[in-house]
Design a protein around this motif. Structure first.
Motif, PDB file in Angstrom:
ATOM      1  N   GLN A   1    -132.252 -41.653  27.164  1.00  0.00           N
ATOM      2  CA  GLN A   1    -132.210 -40.288  27.271  1.00  0.00           C
ATOM      3  C   GLN A   1    -133.402 -39.972  26.051  1.00  0.00           C
ATOM      4  O   GLN A   1    -134.311 -39.234  26.327  1.00  0.00           O
ATOM      5  CB  GLN A   1    -131.049 -39.443  26.820  1.00  0.00           C
TER       6      GLN A   1
ATOM      7  N   ARG B   1    -136.777 -40.412  27.549  1.00  0.00           N
ATOM      8  CA  ARG B   1    -137.342 -39.353  28.298  1.00  0.00           C
ATOM      9  C   ARG B   1    -138.093 -38.414  27.576  1.00  0.00           C
ATOM     10  O   ARG B   1    -138.694 -37.805  27.953  1.00  0.00           O
ATOM     11  CB  ARG B   1    -136.165 -38.923  29.177  1.00  0.00           C
ATOM     12  N   ARG B   2    -137.047 -38.221  26.298  1.00  0.00           N
ATOM     13  CA  ARG B   2    -137.734 -37.159  25.519  1.00  0.00           C
ATOM     14  C   ARG B   2    -139.023 -37.388  24.715  1.00  0.00           C
ATOM     15  O   ARG B   2    -139.806 -36.630  24.524  1.00  0.00           O
ATOM     16  CB  ARG B   2    -136.502 -36.667  24.355  1.00  0.00           C
TER      17      ARG B   2
ATOM     18  N   LEU C   1    -144.377 -36.780  33.900  1.00  0.00           N
ATOM     19  CA  LEU C   1    -142.856 -37.195  33.385  1.00  0.00           C
ATOM     20  C   LEU C   1    -142.543 -36.035  32.787  1.00  0.00           C
ATOM     21  O   LEU C   1    -141.303 -35.734  32.901  1.00  0.00           O
ATOM     22  CB  LEU C   1    -142.988 -38.335  32.416  1.00  0.00           C
ATOM     23  N   GLU C   2    -143.335 -35.247  32.118  1.00  0.00           N
ATOM     24  CA  GLU C   2    -142.944 -33.907  31.463  1.00  0.00           C
ATOM     25  C   GLU C   2    -142.267 -33.203  32.317  1.00  0.00           C
ATOM     26  O   GLU C   2    -141.148 -32.601  31.902  1.00  0.00           O
ATOM     27  CB  GLU C   2    -144.030 -33.323  30.619  1.00  0.00           C
TER      28      GLU C   2
ATOM     29  N   ARG D   1    -140.970 -33.744  35.274  1.00  0.00           N
ATOM     30  CA  ARG D   1    -139.772 -34.338  36.072  1.00  0.00           C
ATOM     31  C   ARG D   1    -138.662 -34.468  35.103  1.00  0.00           C
ATOM     32  O   ARG D   1    -137.573 -33.991  35.266  1.00  0.00           O
ATOM     33  CB  ARG D   1    -140.216 -35.737  36.543  1.00  0.00           C
ATOM     34  N   TRP D   2    -138.831 -34.424  33.769  1.00  0.00           N
ATOM     35  CA  TRP D   2    -137.960 -34.596  32.885  1.00  0.00           C
ATOM     36  C   TRP D   2    -137.628 -33.378  32.030  1.00  0.00           C
ATOM     37  O   TRP D   2    -137.022 -33.418  31.044  1.00  0.00           O
ATOM     38  CB  TRP D   2    -138.017 -35.922  32.024  1.00  0.00           C
ATOM     39  N   SER D   3    -138.160 -32.272  32.512  1.00  0.00           N
ATOM     40  CA  SER D   3    -138.359 -31.092  31.610  1.00  0.00           C
ATOM     41  C   SER D   3    -136.869 -30.646  31.457  1.00  0.00           C
ATOM     42  O   SER D   3    -136.448 -29.713  30.753  1.00  0.00           O
ATOM     43  CB  SER D   3    -138.841 -30.051  32.271  1.00  0.00           C
ATOM     44  N   HIS D   4    -135.757 -30.902  32.269  1.00  0.00           N
ATOM     45  CA  HIS D   4    -134.446 -30.446  32.328  1.00  0.00           C
ATOM     46  C   HIS D   4    -133.738 -30.763  31.186  1.00  0.00           C
ATOM     47  O   HIS D   4    -132.537 -30.393  31.062  1.00  0.00           O
ATOM     48  CB  HIS D   4    -133.895 -30.273  33.665  1.00  0.00           C
ATOM     49  N   ASP D   5    -133.954 -32.235  30.805  1.00  0.00           N
ATOM     50  CA  ASP D   5    -132.966 -32.877  29.830  1.00  0.00           C
ATOM     51  C   ASP D   5    -133.196 -32.024  28.431  1.00  0.00           C
ATOM     52  O   ASP D   5    -133.964 -32.172  27.732  1.00  0.00           O
ATOM     53  CB  ASP D   5    -133.439 -34.108  29.696  1.00  0.00           C
TER      54      ASP D   5
ATOM     55  N   ASN E   1    -128.890 -39.020  32.255  1.00  0.00           N
ATOM     56  CA  ASN E   1    -129.753 -40.168  32.609  1.00  0.00           C
ATOM     57  C   ASN E   1    -129.172 -40.865  33.705  1.00  0.00           C
ATOM     58  O   ASN E   1    -129.727 -41.687  34.404  1.00  0.00           O
ATOM     59  CB  ASN E   1    -130.463 -41.093  31.533  1.00  0.00           C
TER      60      ASN E   1
ATOM     61  N   TRP F   1    -127.973 -35.397  40.136  1.00  0.00           N
ATOM     62  CA  TRP F   1    -127.986 -35.400  38.650  1.00  0.00           C
ATOM     63  C   TRP F   1    -127.258 -34.369  37.975  1.00  0.00           C
ATOM     64  O   TRP F   1    -126.974 -33.365  38.508  1.00  0.00           O
ATOM     65  CB  TRP F   1    -129.601 -35.388  38.101  1.00  0.00           C
TER      66      TRP F   1
END
Lengths: 224, 301, 284
Positions: A142, A145-146, A217-218, A220-224, C132, C174
C-alpha cells in the motif's frame, strides 16, 4: 543550417550513446540501490526511538541542505584527503546519489507508511500475520502505491542530476557532447546547438517514459 | 508493530553491505574516466591505493599504469577524437612519458578548475592539461620544467591588419573578461578602448560582426581561430610576458617530479616537442607561426 | 452445536460452509471465557475494564451492550489481543491464551502467537479490507500464510463463503469497488475462513448507510443459526434481541447486568441502569 551535419560525422552518435550509457548506468545503479536504502531509512524514520529519529532527521536535513555538487566534491576529493578513501569519480557519484536518493525516498516512504490507517495493522494482527508478513504483504504494497508517483519523479531528478558528474571528470553524455563540440569547433561552429539538441533529446527519451509511468500509476491507484 | 531488534539490526547490516557492494560495483562499471580505454580499465585502479598520499614511482610501475589528467575538450592540447581516443599536444607528451616509464596511461578528463584538486586528492599522478605556471598554483602543486609557453596574440581582419600595439590607439579591442589580455592592455595600453565579453564565442562573433577592430587573448587560441576563419590573421603573435606551461605533480612527490624533469631534458636532445608541435599544433596554427614562439624544448626558455 | 433447522431460506449446504471445524459434539469445557479481566491504561487513574468475568458457551452468541465509553470496544480489543491486559485471564476451551500482567500498560499488543490469534476472529467498525488485494486475495491470504493451508482448498472454501454472503460474483473485485455493506460481508468471510473459535464483531454496521445495515446483519443472523460462537457489540437493539443467547450490559468498566435469557433482559431488565439504558433506544 549546415551545423546539423555534425551529428552525421562518423563516431558522433555512437559516442553520444556511449556517454548516455554512462549517464543511465550511474542513474540506474543509484536509483536501484536507493530503493532498499530508502525503504530502510523510511522505516527507521517511523520508529519511536528518539536517537534513531534524531539521526535520521540530521541525515535528511544534511542531504537536503547541501547542494548535490558540494556532496559530490566532498565524496570525491574530501574522502580521499580526510579518510584516505579514494573513490573513483563514478563511485563518488553513485555514492552521493544513493545517499541523496535514499534520504529523499526515505522521507517519501515515511510519509507513505504513516498514512496507512492503523486498522490495517490491527486487521493483520488479528488474522495472525507476523510483523514481517504484515509489513511485506499489507503495509508495504500500500505504501509503495502511495509513494510510487513521487519516487518516479525522484528517479527523473536523479537522471538529470547525473550531469553534475561532469564536474568530477566523469565522461558522461554531456562531457562527450562538449568534447565533440570542441573537436569540431572550427569545422562546425554552429554544431553546439545541434549536439546539445541531441543530448536534450536523449535525456527526454530516458525521462519521458518515467513520467508517463508515474502519471499512469497515479491515475490507476488514485482510489487508495 | 513490534519488529524484533535482532531482525532490524540484520536488515541494517544487510543494507549497509548492499550499499558497499553498489559502490564497488560502481568502480567496475563503465569506465567513465577513460572512454577511449574502456576495455582495459579495471576496478582496482583507484581502490588499490586508497590513500590521498601520492603514489611513488615504484607504485606506478607496479600498477602498470600512470594516471594522467588531461583536457578532453581543449583541442589541440587535449581532446577526444571521433574514435573516442585522447589526442593533442599534451597527450603526445603523456604517451611518451608512459612509454619511457614502461607503463600504460589511464587518462582522467579534467576541467581547468579541478587541476589542482585532482593532484591534492591523489586522483591522478600527473597533470598535463595546458597548466600555466603561477605563483599561487606553485604553492599547492609542484611544477616540473616547462614544455610550452604562451603569450598574447592579436587577431584582426586581413584587410585592416593590426601588426603592432600602437596601431590600436583610439581603436576598439575585443577581449574576454578575466584573461591575461584584459590585465595587460589595461596596464600597458590605456589608449585602447576595450570591449569585454564573458564567452569566447561572443567575443569571436563580435569580431566577425565588426563590433571591434581586433581581438586579443592567448596566442595559441587566436592562431587556431584565425586558421579556421578566412579573412582573419594574427598580426601580433607574441605580446607581453611569456607564461610557461608545465607538467604538475602532487606537492612533495619529488621522485616523479625528478623523473619528469629528466625526461624533459632528455627529450630536448631529440627535439621531441617540435615534432609534437608538427604533429598536433601545426595543422591547427598553420605554417606561418614560428614553432619557437610556442614550444619550449628541454625545459629551457 | 446448536444447528437450527428453521425453514426460512437457509439451505443446509450453505450452512455447512459456515460450520466451524472440529468435532461437533458439545462438551462443557468448550467456550470462550474471561475471568477477572482488568484493563488499565498508562496515565489513567482507574481501569477502563475492572474485574470483568463471563463465559460464552460454544455455539452461542453474547451481545455486549453499553453506552459509549463503557469499555465495550476496549473489551473486544483486549479479547482480540490488540491491547495487553493487566489482570485476569482470557481462555479458549479452558486453555488460557492471555494472562494479565501489571506493568504492561504502555505495551502495544498482547504477545500472542499467530496460531492463537487465528482462533479469535474480529471484524471492525471501519472497513479494513486490504486495498491492495482483491476480494478473494483478502480472504485467502491469512489461511495460506499463517495456517499454511493448500491454496486451492482455501480458494474453494473462500468461494463457498462468498456465495453464502451473496458476493460470489465479486470475487475478483477490488475493495474500493465495493459498497460498505459488501466490504463488511467480505471482512466477515475473511475472519471465518480461519475457523475461529469465536468471532468478535465490533459495531460492524455503525459506519454503514442505513440501507446496507440489513444485508450485513442478515449474514450475522445466519452465522448464529449455523452455530458460530460470537461476541457482538452493537447498537442495533432489534438485532441484538433477535440474535442474543446471552447479554451483558457494561457501564463504567463493570458488568452491571448479565442475562442468559435475552428476551427477558430486553422485556424486563433487572437493574435500574439497564432499564435506563434500554429506554434511550425507545424512539427507534
Amino acid at each position: 543550417m549546415h551545423g546539423a551535419e555534425i551529428l552525421l560525422q562518423p563516431g558522433v552518435f555512437p559516442r553520444l550513446l556511449q556517454g548516455l550509457w554512462v549517464t543511465v548506468w550511474i542513474a540506474g545503479v543509484s536509483v536501484g540501490v536507493s530503493i532498499p536504502v530508502g525503504l530502510l531509512v523510511g522505516w527507521l524514520m517511523t520508529l519511536k526511538n528518539p536517537v534513531v529519529r534524531a539521526i535520521m532527521r540530521v541525515y535528511l536535513d544534511f542531504i537536503r541542505i547541501m547542494p548535490q555538487l558540494a556532496l559530490l566534491f566532498l565524496a570525491y576529493y574530501g574522502f580521499a584527503r580526510w579518510f584516505d578513501w579514494n573513490l573513483d569519480a563514478t563511485g563518488a557519484c553513485v555514492l552521493v546519489f544513493i545517499l541523496w536518493g535514499g534520504a529523499e525516498l526515505g522521507d517519501l516512504v515515511r510519509g507513505a507508511l504513516q498514512s496507512i490507517p492503523k486498522a490495517q495493522y490491527e486487521s493483520s494482527y488479528v488474522l495472525g500475520l507476523s510483523p514481517w508478513q504484515t509489513f511485506s504483504r499489507v503495509i508495504l504494497p500500500q505504501a509503495v502505491r502511495r509513494l510510487l508517483p513521487a519516487s518516479v519523479n525522484l528517479a527523473t531528478r536523479i537522471v538529470k542530476t547525473t550531469s553534475l558528474a561532469v564536474l568530477l571528470g566523469v565522461v558522461e553524455v554531456i562531457k562527450v557532447g562538449q568534447q565533440i563540440i570542441d573537436a569540431n569547433r572550427f569545422q562546425f561552429p554552429t554544431g553546439t546547438l545541434w549536439i546539445y539538441g541531441a543530448i536534450f533529446f536523449m535525456y527526454f527519451i530516458v525521462c519521458w517514459p518515467l513520467s508517463i509511468v508515474a502519471r499512469r500509476l497515479e491515475k490507476r491507484w488514485s482510489h487508495d | 508493530m513490534t519488529i524484533k531488534i535482532g531482525n532490524a539490526f540484520k536488515t541494517i547490516i544487510a543494507t549497509g553491505a548492499a550499499l558497499m557492494m553498489a559502490v564497488s560495483v560502481a568502480a567496475c562499471g563503465p569506465s567513465a574516466g577513460t572512454p577511449s580505454d574502456s576495455a582495459s580499465s579495471d576496478s582496482s585502479s583507484s581502490s588499490s591505493s586508497a590513500n590521498a598520499k601520492a603514489r611513488t614511482l615504484d607504485e606506478i610501475k607496479k600498477s602498470g599504469k600512470i594516471k594522467i589528467a588531461v583536457f578532453s575538450d581543449k583541442a589541440p592540447f587535449g581532446y577526444v577524437d571521433q574514435d573516442g581516443k585522447y589526442q593533442g599536444y599534451d597527450v603526445v607528451f603523456a604517451e611518451r612519458l608512459a612509454k619511457d616509464l614502461g607503463v600504460d596511461v589511464e587518462y582522467t578528463s579534467v576541467d581547468p578548475a579541478a587541476r589542482v584538486d585532482v593532484l591534492t586528492s591523489n586522483k591522478v599522478d600527473l597533470v598535463l592539461a595546458n597548466f600555466t605556471v603561477t605563483d599561487e598554483r606553485a604553492e599547492k602543486v609542484d611544477f616540473a620544467k616547462p614544455y610550452m609557453k604562451v603569450a598574447l596574440g592579436v587577431v584582426s581582419p586581413e584587410d585592416a591588419q593590426i601588426t603592432d600595439v600602437s596601431q590600436l590607439d583610439g581603436k576598439t579591442l575585443i577581449i574576454a573578461k578575466g584573461t591575461t589580455a584584459e590585465t595587460w592592455f589595461e596596464k600597458n595600453a590605456p589608449n585602447v578602448t576595450l570591449q569585454k565579453y564573458d564567452q569566447y564565442a561572443d567575443a569571436y562573433n563580435a569580431l566577425l560582426d565588426g563590433r571591434g577592430d581586433a581581438f586579443s587573448t592567448d596566442n595559441t587560441e587566436v592562431l587556431a581561430w584565425a586558421k579556421a576563419n578566412k579573412g582573419f590573421k594574427v598580426g601580433i603573435t607574441h605580446l607581453g610576458d611569456d607564461d610557461t606551461i608545465a607538467p604538475a605533480v602532487q606537492k612533495g612527490n619529488k621522485e616523479l617530479l625528478d623523473f619528469v624533469n629528466e625526461e624533459i631534458a632528455k627529450l630536448g636532445e631529440e627535439n621531441f616537442f617540435h615534432k609534437d608541435y608538427e604533429q598536433t599544433l601545426e595543422p591547427v596554427y598553420g605554417d606561418e607561426v614560428d614553432p619557437d614562439e610556442i614550444v619550449v624544448e628541454g625545459g629551457e626558455l | 452445536m446448536t444447528e437450527q433447522t428453521q425453514p426460512n431460506a437457509v439451505n443446509s449446504e450453505a450452512i455447512a460452509a459456515f460450520e466451524t471445524s472440529g468435532p461437533s459434539a458439545v462438551s462443557d469445557c468448550k467456550g470462550f471465557e474471561v475471568k477477572h479481566l482488568v484493563k488499565q491504561y498508562a496515565n489513567a487513574d482507574k481501569p477502563v475494564l475492572d474485574d470483568i468475568s463471563f463465559k460464552v458457551e460454544h455455539g452461542t452468541v453474547l451481545v455486549v451492550l453499553g453506552p459509549s465509553g463503557s469499555g465495550k470496544s476496549t473489551l473486544l480489543r483486549t479479547l482480540a489481543g490488540l491491547e495487553p491486559i493487566q489482570g485476569g485471564t482470557i481462555s479458549i476451551n479452558e486453555k488460557v491464551i492471555d494472562e494479565g500482567k501489571p506493568g504492561t500498560e504502555k505495551a502495544g499488543r498482547s504477545n500472542r502467537s499467530s496460531e492463537l490469534r487465528t482462533r479469535i476472529g474480529m471484524v471492525f467498525q471501519s472497513y479494513d479490507l486490504f486495498p491492495n488485494k482483491t476480494v478473494l486475495g483478502n480472504i485467502t491470504m491469512a489461511p495460506v500464510l499463517v495456517q499454511k493451508r493448500d491454496k486451492a482448498e482455501v480458494e474453494a472454501e473462500a468461494l463457498k463463503l462468498l456465495e453464502r454472503v451473496g458476493l460470489a460474483d465479486r470475487k475478483n473485485a477490488w475493495p474500493h469497488e465495493l459498497s460498505g455493506g459488501q466490504r463488511q460481508r467480505v471482512a466477515i468471510c475473511r475472519a471465518l475462513i480461519l475457523h475461529p473459535e469465536v468471532l468478535l464483531l465490533d459495531e460492524i454496521t455503525a459506519a454503514l448507510d442505513p440501507e446496507m445495515v440489513r444485508e450485513v446483519l442478515d449474514v450475522v443472523l445466519e452465522l448464529a443459526k449455523a452455530g458460530q460462537t460470537m461476541l457482538i457489540v452493537t447498537h442495533e437493539m432489534q438485532f441484538a434481541r433477535a440474535i442474543a443467547d446471552h447479554v451483558i450490559l457494561l457501564d463504567g468498566g463493570h458488568i452491571v447486568e448479565e442475562s442468559h435469557d435475552a428476551h427477558a433482559f430486553f422485556a424486563h431488565p433487572q437493574t435500574e441502569r439497564a432499564q435506563q439504558f434500554l429506554r434511550t433506544f425507545e424512539f427507534e
